[in-house]
Design a protein around this motif. Structure first.
Motif, PDB file in Angstrom:
ATOM      1  N   GLN A 184      39.332   6.516  29.020  1.00 46.73           N
ATOM      2  CA  GLN A 184      39.721   7.845  29.521  1.00 46.73           C
ATOM      3  C   GLN A 184      38.930   8.127  30.783  1.00 46.73           C
ATOM      4  O   GLN A 184      37.713   7.963  30.829  1.00 46.73           O
ATOM      5  N   LYS A 185      39.646   8.533  31.823  1.00 49.96           N
ATOM      6  CA  LYS A 185      38.987   8.895  33.070  1.00 49.96           C
ATOM      7  C   LYS A 185      39.702  10.101  33.646  1.00 49.96           C
ATOM      8  O   LYS A 185      40.821  10.426  33.245  1.00 49.96           O
ATOM      9  N   ARG A 186      39.047  10.780  34.591  1.00 47.52           N
ATOM     10  CA  ARG A 186      39.628  12.002  35.141  1.00 47.52           C
ATOM     11  C   ARG A 186      40.739  11.683  36.125  1.00 47.52           C
ATOM     12  O   ARG A 186      41.668  12.462  36.313  1.00 47.52           O
ATOM     13  N   ASN A 258      29.545  15.756  35.337  1.00 49.12           N
ATOM     14  CA  ASN A 258      30.718  16.558  35.684  1.00 49.12           C
ATOM     15  C   ASN A 258      31.931  16.247  34.807  1.00 49.12           C
ATOM     16  O   ASN A 258      32.909  16.989  34.825  1.00 49.12           O
ATOM     17  N   ARG A 259      31.870  15.150  34.078  1.00 49.34           N
ATOM     18  CA  ARG A 259      32.983  14.841  33.171  1.00 49.34           C
ATOM     19  C   ARG A 259      32.938  15.715  31.928  1.00 49.34           C
ATOM     20  O   ARG A 259      33.930  15.855  31.238  1.00 49.34           O
ATOM     21  N   PRO A 261      30.161  17.935  28.779  1.00 52.99           N
ATOM     22  CA  PRO A 261      28.933  17.916  27.990  1.00 52.99           C
ATOM     23  C   PRO A 261      28.951  16.801  26.939  1.00 52.99           C
ATOM     24  O   PRO A 261      29.986  16.195  26.670  1.00 52.99           O
ATOM     25  N   GLU A 263      28.727  16.820  23.680  1.00 55.47           N
ATOM     26  CA  GLU A 263      29.584  17.030  22.513  1.00 55.47           C
ATOM     27  C   GLU A 263      31.029  16.565  22.794  1.00 55.47           C
ATOM     28  O   GLU A 263      31.678  15.928  21.968  1.00 55.47           O
ATOM     29  N   PHE A 264      31.494  16.902  23.990  1.00 53.43           N
ATOM     30  CA  PHE A 264      32.845  16.484  24.393  1.00 53.43           C
ATOM     31  C   PHE A 264      32.921  14.970  24.498  1.00 53.43           C
ATOM     32  O   PHE A 264      33.874  14.338  24.016  1.00 53.43           O
ATOM     33  N   HIS A 267      33.156  13.327  21.223  1.00 53.48           N
ATOM     34  CA  HIS A 267      34.490  13.526  20.624  1.00 53.48           C
ATOM     35  C   HIS A 267      35.503  12.569  21.259  1.00 53.48           C
ATOM     36  O   HIS A 267      36.283  11.912  20.564  1.00 53.48           O
ATOM     37  N   VAL A 268      35.467  12.498  22.582  1.00 49.68           N
ATOM     38  CA  VAL A 268      36.412  11.611  23.271  1.00 49.68           C
ATOM     39  C   VAL A 268      36.121  10.152  22.925  1.00 49.68           C
ATOM     40  O   VAL A 268      37.040   9.359  22.718  1.00 49.68           O
TER      41      VAL A 268
END
Lengths: 284, 806
Positions: A184-186, A258-259, A261, A263-264, A267-268
């Motif tokens: 997963q990337k922005r 910047n991607r 925190p 916790e996120f 999860h990802v």
């Protein structure tokens, strides 16, 4: 975005290149594709007095498949990995991962050697190499040695390679069974928010071998032996995948950027690992 | 006449005039890499400048030591505020009535602020010398939050301003306060809201972002000390204004200054203002007697040149229980950064934000905007929109959605029952605008039908049920927007920039052999003026567009104009072009009548010629007339065929559109997939449908960026966290969805050809469409509003806060 002045070297062979490294110590760095080093120099975050360009050095490029063993020269580009037919059969996960690195312009120039040797935790190939249990060939003034990818990375930009050594080749065994590189990337060109490389072997309904590694979820790539062990011997059901994910999560240590925190990212990471396992199993 | 005589249709087609999808004439050079940008200007003996920039967001500058830098071979000069002070150039006026440091005068107020200007023989030496300038800073407390800036004991940021003294826009209520600007009837609005059956309230934040043109800002100044003339090449969206400002600042007479905007690689508002780099390159050229070039790099551009948005919009909207809106109240806390350098017409410190009643017939409304200083870069420019219009459109389109939730009503229906009706135009808005024209219901119904709106809602409801049953982790969002823009600034009676009325101009010269050149006061930055203005003219004067050269950007040759931004080129300069064309035609009519030996009133215009009324076989083409104007002595008519028009528009134009975005969202990863994007634009008369479509695609892609991830973010120390394109989201083809474009055509009643402008509509309408889709996806789970940018982790957080992760 203007680099400080530097001396440019363009040796013809590995020994000459090593000679320059020995002479200048940590003031010298080898240049492969340059996609990490050149921006660092332009930002003046890396002050390199002596830049040793490897593009004229013979014997550093190319892919050879000998029996079950694959050897890739350090100067082989990502584009060459993607377009090599033999590699697509012998280790298809490499093509899948390379296609998720940046964009075609970058992949025409970016090399596998630079990607694995730089020690940037955001790079995709180090985690993949740990998943493949690859071996890196290091050539230095005292000769040649092999270091396992799983032993190579110490911290961000810190590796087992010494300043006088050049990483010349990468080798690993052809893969069998199912594979997946999930990232997963922005956006295009971004490092992974989370990425996972998974290889699974299957006999009947049972998983007979599993290898799982992750990208950009610690200051080094993370090979999770426990995650693989959680799948081996199972039929890779929902609970087994959850156990593997839990094991993998206990091996990572992501940091906020910047991607998002921590916790996120955790999860990802869980989602990405589960997807990679599911897809690899479907291909096994 | 015979079979070979071209028909009227064939003659019309040959002109490639209005309505033709003529290929862009500029693209031949751009696609071959043959453009000529500021950085392509290379002059003999040219020097290169680079800035020492502040690493701190707020600090006192205790000393600057330039000795080591000056000792580096190849360094010619290092300018500091002390060097500029004798010239009174250490500060400069902003377009918003404030002043801004050119180089740090005692303190720095944002990270990246210009502290010293190094001038060297080449770009590399300049960069090395920047490292050698020693600046001693004393760090001061940093404020990045505009609400904290207004707390009673907040650190004083602008020590140069008298506490309690009025600003350019009236009283300042706090030392970090810039202005309070109000419009509308506060009392009546409060009454309407207090007595309403239903009220929805929401804080809507439009985050700070940046126009990020592909070409960064730059300039080349060349002072010729022999003839006293200064030539200035630069990335200027308003070259004539730059000339006037340069003259006022430097004391050089305006006729001795020539400003040239060559090809510009995108502006989007970023290149409207005047930057310290321009001033420093001019001073350095005057001091050294050699040309001086200054070109920003990407990080300079993102960190220090004009940002956009950063509006905290607190809204209240009231309605009857049936959904008829009764009032709108909005208070904005506007973060302007360290200096008020907004690029707005002088009398409008919040731009045209009071278009925020949008497409709706709202009986009473009030807007108050408080401008605030913080330790961030100055700016507040109109990023691909008319002044603060994107903020306004985003605000009202979010408030409509929130009201729909409050009313438990479908948001499409709520819009429909509140649209200004076709028969209400020209429409006086509660906040003082006269909307010139519109037909919102027709556009809306066409848009809803095109996407199959009712079926989409059914699908969405089914997907919510499937999600609740654990069968999918994806949610469907339907993002609706009906926007109304206000562009084409503007009437000179209330719109000016530094006192210059916002008219625009066109000068046409017809050559003897029937081709032409037209020069305008605007400047294309990629909009395709050379293509489209020639088409306007082709239809007006009957000369093929291919035979008309359009030239802009050189103040020595072009007539005075206020430049290109705020979608004003077509509404204002396009009108000037048509009007100048009509002057040409009027003179041509006299010449034709003379040549045809009839009275002026006995000839009539037909596509490319004047013909004798009732005898169309007797005619003179424009080419024949042009030739005659140069080689015949015509009694009472001056030789030659030229005209100039300065056009002061009677009103703004009001383009509108209906956009619908269908988006799937992954509740676990925060990723999105845009399944469909439908964009209906009504920009009045359509000059070049292909150029319009290109503009819409480009603007939607910028809107996508803004809504889904693009931001200028600061940490609490005022460090810019998004200073490179790794973190500042600039979409590539990969991230860009497919767009379906459509249109209705409601011509502007006051524009000579009925055109309204379109370049900025897709940004204005696109941002709320994308954002509404994200918000809508979570409506079934109780979400009222979540802030942009909707990047992965923020969407994930929204889902997490709603308990969707179990």
């Amino acid at each position: 975005m203007i680099p400080a002045a530097f001396e440019y070297h363009r040796p013809k062979n590995v020994q000459d290149a090593i000679g320059i490294l020995v002479e200048h110590g940590d003031e010298a760095r080898v240049l492969a594709g340059g996609h990490s080093l050149i921006p660092m120099m332009k930002l003046r975050m890396a002050a390199i007095e002596h830049l040793v360009d490897l593009q004229d050095v013979d014997g550093l490029s190319g892919i050879s498949i000998d029996g079950g063993r694959i050897t890739i020269g350090a100067m082989t580009t990502q584009h060459e990995l993607i377009t090599h037919d033999g590699l697509a059969t012998a280790a298809p996960i490499l093509r899948e991962a390379a296609l998720q690195i940046a964009d075609p312009q970058v992949r025409y120039v970016g090399t596998i050697g630079g990607n694995v040797a730089n020690g940037d935790p955001g790079n995709d190939m180090p985690g993949l190499m740990q998943c493949l249990d690859a071996s890196f060939t290091l050539v230095g003034p005292d000769g040649t040695r092999e270091v396992a990818a799983r032993d190579f990375y110490e911290a961000a930009y810190m590796t087992e390679r010494s300043d006088e050594e050049i990483l010349t080749a990468i080798s690993f065994n052809a893969t069998a069974g199912g594979y997946s590189y999930e990232k997963q990337k922005r956006k295009i060109g971004d490092y992974a928010t989370a990425a996972a490389a998974v290889l699974l072997q299957k006999d009947g309904d049972t998983c007979t071998g599993a290898s799982i590694a992750m990208t950009n979820l610690s200051d080094t790539p993370v090979f999770s032996e426990a995650a693989g062990a959680a799948l081996t011997g199972t039929s890779v059901g929902k609970a087994d995948i959850e156990a593997a994910v839990a094991a993998a999560l206990s091996d990572i240590d992501p940091t906020e950027d910047n991607r998002g925190p921590v916790e996120f990212k955790r999860h990802v990471a869980a989602v990405v690992i589960a997807r990679a396992i599911t897809r690899a199993w479907s291909r096994a | 006449m015979n079979d070979l005589t071209p028909t009227r249709e064939e003659r019309t087609a040959k002109l490639k005039g209005l309505g033709t999808s003529r290929k862009r004439v500029e693209d031949v050079r751009f696609t071959q890499g043959k453009g000529n940008y500021v950085d392509d200007v290379k002059l003999p003996g040219m020097l290169h400048g680079d800035f020492v920039r502040s690493p701190y967001a707020h600090a006192r500058v205790k000393s600057i030591n330039i000795d080591a830098a000056m000792a580096l071979p190849g360094v010619i000069a290092v300018l500091t505020a002390k060097d500029l002070e004798p010239l009174s150039l250490h500060w400069m006026p902003t377009l918003a009535g404030d002043k801004q440091m050119v180089l740090a005068d005692g303190k720095v107020l944002f990270q990246g602020q210009e502290v010293a200007f190094v001038v060297a023989e080449d770009r590399y030496i300049a960069a090395d010398a920047v490292e050698l300038v020693e600046v001693d800073y004393e760090e001061l407390p940093v404020i990045t939050d505009p609400f904290k800036a207004l707390e009673p004991d907040a650190t004083v940021l602008r020590e140069d301003l008298e506490p309690g003294a009025d600003g350019a826009h009236g009283p300042r209520k706090h030392h970090n306060h810039i202005f309070l600007w109000e419009e509308g009837d506060a009392e009546a609005t409060n009454q309407a809201i207090d007595s309403a059956e239903v009220v929805a309230e929401e804080m809507v934040y439009y985050h700070r972002t940046h126009p990020c043109p592909l070409e960064t800002c730059g300039s080349v100044a060349s002072m010729d000390k022999v003839n006293g003339k200064l030539t200035l090449w630069g990335t200027f969206q308003a070259p004539h204004v730059v000339r006037t400002v340069a003259s006022l600042l430097s004391g050089i007479e305006e006729h001795n200054i020539r400003v040239i905007s060559p090809d510009i690689g995108g502006g989007f508002g970023n290149k409207v203002g005047v930057y310290p780099g321009y001033v420093c390159s001019i001073v350095a050229s005057i001091v050294t007697g050699r040309p001086v070039k200054w070109i920003e790099d990407r990080m300079d551009n993102l960190m220090a040149t004009a940002f956009a948005r950063d509006y905290w919009m607190k809204g209240k909207i009231s309605a009857t229980k049936d959904g008829k809106i009764t009032g709108l109240h909005c208070h904005v806390t506007a973060d302007h950064g360290a200096f008020d350098a907004c690029a707005d017409p002088t009398k409008f410190p919040a731009g045209f934000f009071h278009i925020c009643t949008g497409s709706y017939d709202i009986p009473v409304a009030y807007v108050g905007v408080d401008g605030v200083y913080t330790n961030k870069a100055p700016g507040g420019v109109a990023y691909r929109c008319s002044f603060r219009v994107t903020e306004a459109a985003y605000f009202i389109e979010r408030m409509i959605e929130v009201l729909a939730i409050e009313l438990n009503m479908d948001a499409a229906e709520l819009r429909r029952i509140n649209f200004i009706r076709k028969d209400q135009f020209p429409y006086q808005s509660a906040l003082g605008w006269e909307y010139d024209s519109g037909d919102y219901h027709t556009a809306w119904d066409k848009a809803l039908a095109a996407v199959g709106y009712d079926d989409l809602r059914k699908e969405q409801a089914a997907q919510v049920e499937a999600f609740k049953r654990g069968e999918t982790r994806k949610l469907l969002g339907i993002g609706l927007t009906h926007f109304t823009e206000i562009v084409g600034a503007g009437p000179v009676k209330n719109c000016d920039i530094l006192g210059m009325g916002m008219f625009d101009s066109c000068e046409i010269r017809i050559h003897p052999t029937g081709s032409a050149i037209a020069r305008l006061g605007t400047i294309s930055q990629g909009q395709g003026h050379a293509t489209t203005f020639a088409q306007i003219l082709a239809s007006e004067i009957g000369i093929p567009a291919d035979s008309i050269t359009i030239e802009e950007g050189d103040t020595d040759t072009a007539p005075y104009g206020l430049g290109t931004y705020g979608s004003r080129s077509t509404p204002v300069a396009g009108a000037a072009t048509a009007m100048a064309g009509r002057k040409i035609r009027a003179k041509a009519q006299m010449i034709a009548a003379y040549l045809l030996e009839v009275h002026d009133d006995d000839v009539e215009w037909d596509v490319d010629r004047f013909q004798v009324k009732g005898a169309p076989e007797r005619f003179k083409t424009m080419a024949e007339i042009a030739y005659a104007s140069y080689n015949q002595a015509i009694p009472g008519v001056e030789p030659g065929l030229e005209a100039v028009s300065y056009y002061d528009p009677p009103n703004m134009t009001y383009p509108f559109g209906a956009y619908i975005c269908v988006m799937e969202i992954d509740a676990d990863t925060g990723e999105h997939d845009i399944r469909q994007f439908y964009a209906l634009d009504d920009c009045g008369t359509r000059i070049n449908p292909m150029v319009i479509e290109g503009q819409v695609h480009g603007g939607l892609t910028e809107a996508l960026a803004i809504a889904m991830g693009q931001e200028i973010a600061y940490d609490e120390l005022g460090n810019v966290k998004t200073g490179t394109l790794m973190d500042f989201f600039l979409p590539t083809a990969w991230e860009t969805p497919n767009y379906t474009t459509d249109h209705t055509e409601t011509p502007s009643p006051h524009h000579p050809i009925g055109a309204k402008g379109v370049g900025e509509s897709p940004n204005v309408g696109g941002v709320p469409a994308f954002s509404n889709a994200v918000n809508d996806a979570f409506r079934a789970f109780g979400l009222r509003h979540t802030h942009m940018p909707h990047d992965h982790w923020r969407i994930w957080k929204t889902a997490n806060d709603l308990g969707l992760h179990g």
